[in-house]
Scaffold this motif. Structure first.
Motif, PDB file in Angstrom:
ATOM      1  N   GLU A   7       0.827  -1.204   0.000  1.00 39.42           N
ATOM      2  CA  GLU A   7       0.000   0.000   0.000  1.00 39.42           C
ATOM      3  C   GLU A   7       0.863   1.257   0.000  1.00 39.42           C
ATOM      4  N   GLY A   8       0.510   2.204  -0.848  1.00 43.26           N
ATOM      5  CA  GLY A   8       1.195   3.482  -0.903  1.00 43.26           C
ATOM      6  C   GLY A   8       2.348   3.552  -1.880  1.00 43.26           C
ATOM      7  N   ILE A   9       2.622   2.442  -2.558  1.00 43.95           N
ATOM      8  CA  ILE A   9       3.761   2.382  -3.480  1.00 43.95           C
ATOM      9  C   ILE A   9       3.268   2.045  -4.883  1.00 43.95           C
ATOM     10  N   ARG A  10       3.847   2.681  -5.885  1.00 44.72           N
ATOM     11  CA  ARG A  10       3.520   2.334  -7.267  1.00 44.72           C
ATOM     12  C   ARG A  10       4.780   2.347  -8.125  1.00 44.72           C
ATOM     13  N   GLU A  11       4.683   1.710  -9.250  1.00 41.16           N
ATOM     14  CA  GLU A  11       5.828   1.509 -10.146  1.00 41.16           C
ATOM     15  C   GLU A  11       5.935   2.628 -11.175  1.00 41.16           C
ATOM     16  N   VAL A  12       7.172   3.056 -11.438  1.00 42.81           N
ATOM     17  CA  VAL A  12       7.451   4.010 -12.508  1.00 42.81           C
ATOM     18  C   VAL A  12       8.002   3.273 -13.725  1.00 42.81           C
ATOM     19  N   SER A  13       8.887   2.294 -13.488  1.00 42.68           N
ATOM     20  CA  SER A  13       9.512   1.569 -14.593  1.00 42.68           C
ATOM     21  C   SER A  13       9.998   0.211 -14.107  1.00 42.68           C
ATOM     22  N   ARG A  14      10.138  -0.724 -15.061  1.00 46.03           N
ATOM     23  CA  ARG A  14      10.534  -2.097 -14.700  1.00 46.03           C
ATOM     24  C   ARG A  14      11.425  -2.713 -15.772  1.00 46.03           C
ATOM     25  N   GLU A  15      12.401  -3.491 -15.330  1.00 43.99           N
ATOM     26  CA  GLU A  15      13.186  -4.359 -16.210  1.00 43.99           C
ATOM     27  C   GLU A  15      13.042  -5.777 -15.689  1.00 43.99           C
ATOM     28  N   SER A  16      12.688  -6.705 -16.577  1.00 44.10           N
ATOM     29  CA  SER A  16      12.460  -8.096 -16.175  1.00 44.10           C
ATOM     30  C   SER A  16      13.538  -9.009 -16.764  1.00 44.10           C
ATOM     31  N   GLY A  17      13.482 -10.263 -16.365  1.00 42.59           N
ATOM     32  CA  GLY A  17      14.389 -11.266 -16.926  1.00 42.59           C
ATOM     33  C   GLY A  17      15.769 -11.293 -16.324  1.00 42.59           C
ATOM     34  N   ILE A  18      15.942 -10.728 -15.133  1.00 40.83           N
ATOM     35  CA  ILE A  18      17.244 -10.773 -14.467  1.00 40.83           C
ATOM     36  C   ILE A  18      17.418 -12.157 -13.837  1.00 40.83           C
ATOM     37  N   PRO A  19      18.512 -12.852 -14.122  1.00 34.44           N
ATOM     38  CA  PRO A  19      18.694 -14.169 -13.498  1.00 34.44           C
ATOM     39  C   PRO A  19      18.755 -14.048 -11.986  1.00 34.44           C
ATOM     40  N   ARG A  20      17.957 -14.870 -11.312  1.00 32.54           N
ATOM     41  CA  ARG A  20      17.892 -14.786  -9.846  1.00 32.54           C
ATOM     42  C   ARG A  20      19.263 -15.009  -9.221  1.00 32.54           C
ATOM     43  N   ALA A  21      19.396 -14.446  -8.046  1.00 29.77           N
ATOM     44  CA  ALA A  21      20.691 -14.332  -7.390  1.00 29.77           C
ATOM     45  C   ALA A  21      21.353 -15.674  -7.112  1.00 29.77           C
ATOM     46  N   PRO A  22      22.675 -15.681  -7.152  1.00 25.54           N
ATOM     47  CA  PRO A  22      23.432 -16.920  -6.959  1.00 25.54           C
ATOM     48  C   PRO A  22      23.845 -17.177  -5.516  1.00 25.54           C
ATOM     49  N   MET A  23      24.355 -18.376  -5.313  1.00 19.11           N
ATOM     50  CA  MET A  23      25.134 -18.694  -4.131  1.00 19.11           C
ATOM     51  C   MET A  23      26.564 -18.913  -4.600  1.00 19.11           C
ATOM     52  N   ILE A  24      27.487 -18.394  -3.841  1.00 19.68           N
ATOM     53  CA  ILE A  24      28.889 -18.432  -4.222  1.00 19.68           C
ATOM     54  C   ILE A  24      29.715 -19.089  -3.124  1.00 19.68           C
ATOM     55  N   VAL A  25      30.877 -19.597  -3.510  1.00 23.99           N
ATOM     56  CA  VAL A  25      31.758 -20.270  -2.558  1.00 23.99           C
ATOM     57  C   VAL A  25      33.160 -19.699  -2.660  1.00 23.99           C
ATOM     58  N   SER A  26      33.916 -19.880  -1.607  1.00 21.90           N
ATOM     59  CA  SER A  26      35.275 -19.363  -1.551  1.00 21.90           C
ATOM     60  C   SER A  26      36.218 -20.184  -2.435  1.00 21.90           C
ATOM     61  N   PRO A  27      37.099 -19.533  -3.206  1.00 22.00           N
ATOM     62  CA  PRO A  27      38.095 -20.267  -3.970  1.00 22.00           C
ATOM     63  C   PRO A  27      39.139 -20.929  -3.077  1.00 22.00           C
ATOM     64  N   GLU A  28      39.120 -20.568  -1.786  1.00 24.33           N
ATOM     65  CA  GLU A  28      40.042 -21.195  -0.842  1.00 24.33           C
ATOM     66  C   GLU A  28      39.584 -22.589  -0.423  1.00 24.33           C
ATOM     67  N   LEU A  29      38.353 -22.940  -0.731  1.00 22.53           N
ATOM     68  CA  LEU A  29      37.861 -24.285  -0.419  1.00 22.53           C
ATOM     69  C   LEU A  29      38.543 -25.317  -1.312  1.00 22.53           C
ATOM     70  N   SER A  30      38.749 -26.499  -0.764  1.00 26.79           N
ATOM     71  CA  SER A  30      39.185 -27.605  -1.609  1.00 26.79           C
ATOM     72  C   SER A  30      38.004 -28.083  -2.436  1.00 26.79           C
ATOM     73  N   GLU A  31      38.255 -28.825  -3.489  1.00 25.84           N
ATOM     74  CA  GLU A  31      37.164 -29.356  -4.305  1.00 25.84           C
ATOM     75  C   GLU A  31      36.265 -30.264  -3.478  1.00 25.84           C
ATOM     76  N   GLU A  32      36.847 -30.998  -2.543  1.00 24.87           N
ATOM     77  CA  GLU A  32      36.059 -31.882  -1.686  1.00 24.87           C
ATOM     78  C   GLU A  32      35.106 -31.068  -0.824  1.00 24.87           C
ATOM     79  N   GLU A  33      35.630 -30.005  -0.237  1.00 29.72           N
ATOM     80  CA  GLU A  33      34.808 -29.148   0.606  1.00 29.72           C
ATOM     81  C   GLU A  33      33.697 -28.480  -0.199  1.00 29.72           C
ATOM     82  N   LYS A  34      34.076 -27.925  -1.328  1.00 35.59           N
ATOM     83  CA  LYS A  34      33.110 -27.227  -2.173  1.00 35.59           C
ATOM     84  C   LYS A  34      32.000 -28.172  -2.624  1.00 35.59           C
ATOM     85  N   ASN A  35      32.379 -29.331  -3.127  1.00 33.02           N
ATOM     86  CA  ASN A  35      31.389 -30.281  -3.629  1.00 33.02           C
ATOM     87  C   ASN A  35      30.454 -30.755  -2.525  1.00 33.02           C
ATOM     88  N   ALA A  36      30.985 -30.945  -1.327  1.00 33.89           N
ATOM     89  CA  ALA A  36      30.160 -31.414  -0.220  1.00 33.89           C
ATOM     90  C   ALA A  36      29.100 -30.375   0.151  1.00 33.89           C
TER      91      ALA A  36
END
Length: 315
Positions: free
Chosen positions: A225-254
């Motif tokens: 309530e009380g808010i309206r749109e002026v402009s919109r851009e759609s189709g943005i890929p939803r946000a990711p989850m990221i991991v540290s490059p300091e992880l080993s492959e075993e840690e990352k995969n787990a």
């Protein structure tokens, strides 16, 4: 009390790290990066700290409970997107949720690896909007010339890059934005989605550039309530989850494998019930990499921004 009422009553939280140890175990992967006996899970400050904590508590409990070893999982609320990348790049954080362009920046600067994309509200993409108050005389983007606009973090795709792209496409000069407001045909500030939205509601600014999720009432399929749109851009890929490059492959995969297989109940928030105020905002993940977020990088290129933005006043 629905989600937006919660945000209104809670306001914005101070952007400081907050540890939340959870009982259980995680893999015995050696001394680094888990030398302190914890896996650090960082969240970006898109919503108030206590709210995000209540969302993620069972999710992190699930993560902790399914991996071998004797390491706990801790929740950390980052000051901004930069703090997330710095944490992962230094190995003081291990896994995080963040925004699309921030993740692309992190890959470019070797501070993170993109592991997963999140799914929510029936799709893998979402909306960036410029909004104003219902009683405002702003009807189009050109009406924002000389006005004040609150944006999210300067590296936020939906809360900074896409709104600036919309303004530029409408013919407004954006100057040095998002690194500063110099040369722009509007007054600009950058903070977080929640803070930008609060500034708009409290009549501190004329408009806000944010992800639509922060101002959307999913029960009524309309803005709060009380808010309206002026402009919109759609189709943005939803946000990711990221991991540290300091992880080993075993840690990352787990860690990644565990999150890929999270049950519905892991997303239900602290009360353990579906459809209540503390449900986590997404409901699933899938494997992703930097190519998933190329559309966001393309918009940054249209703005003349480099993925070196992290080092241009936001470090």
């Amino acid at each position: 009390m629905d989600r937006r009422d919660f945000l209104k009553r809670s306001g914005t939280a101070a952007a400081v790290g907050a540890g939340m140890g959870l009982s259980g175990c995680i893999g015995n992967f050696g001394e680094q990066p888990y030398g302190n006996g914890t896996v650090e899970f960082m969240v970006s400050p898109t919503e108030p700290q206590d709210y995000m904590r209540s969302q993620y508590n069972p999710y992190l409990d699930y993560l902790e409970g399914g991996l071998d070893g004797d390491v706990s999982v801790e929740f950390n609320y980052a000051a901004d997107y930069t703090a997330v990348l710095q944490g992962l790049g230094s190995g003081t954080a291990d896994v995080a949720e963040t925004g699309p362009f921030a993740a692309a920046l992190g890959v470019k600067s070797d501070q993170c690896d993109i592991a997963l994309q999140r799914h929510a509200y029936g799709s893998w993409d979402y909306h960036s909007v410029i909004i104003t108050r219902e009683n405002s005389d702003i009807e189009s983007l050109t009406d924002l010339q000389g006005k004040s606009i609150a944006f999210s973090d300067m590296t936020s795709a939906s809360g900074s890059l896409y709104p600036l792209y919309q303004l530029k496409e409408a013919g407004l000069e954006i100057g040095d934005a998002p690194t500063s407001a110099s040369g722009a045909e509007f007054d600009a500030t950058w903070s977080s989605h929640a803070q930008a939205f609060e500034a708009l509601k409290n009549e501190q600014v004329d408009a806000a550039g944010v992800g639509r999720f922060i101002a959307w009432n999913y029960d009524t399929s309309d803005y709060v309530e009380g808010i309206r749109e002026v402009s919109r851009e759609s189709g943005i890929p939803r946000a990711p989850m990221i991991v540290s490059p300091e992880l080993s492959e075993e840690e990352k995969n787990a860690i990644v494998s565990r999150l890929e297989n999270a049950p519905e109940s892991a997303y239900f928030g602290a009360d353990g019930e579906d459809g209540t105020d503390d449900d986590i905002w997404f409901d699933g993940v899938r494997a992703a990499d930097v190519d998933t977020y190329q559309p966001v990088v393309d918009v940054a290129n249209e703005l003349g921004l480099s993925t070196d933005l992290l080092n241009e006043g936001n470090a």
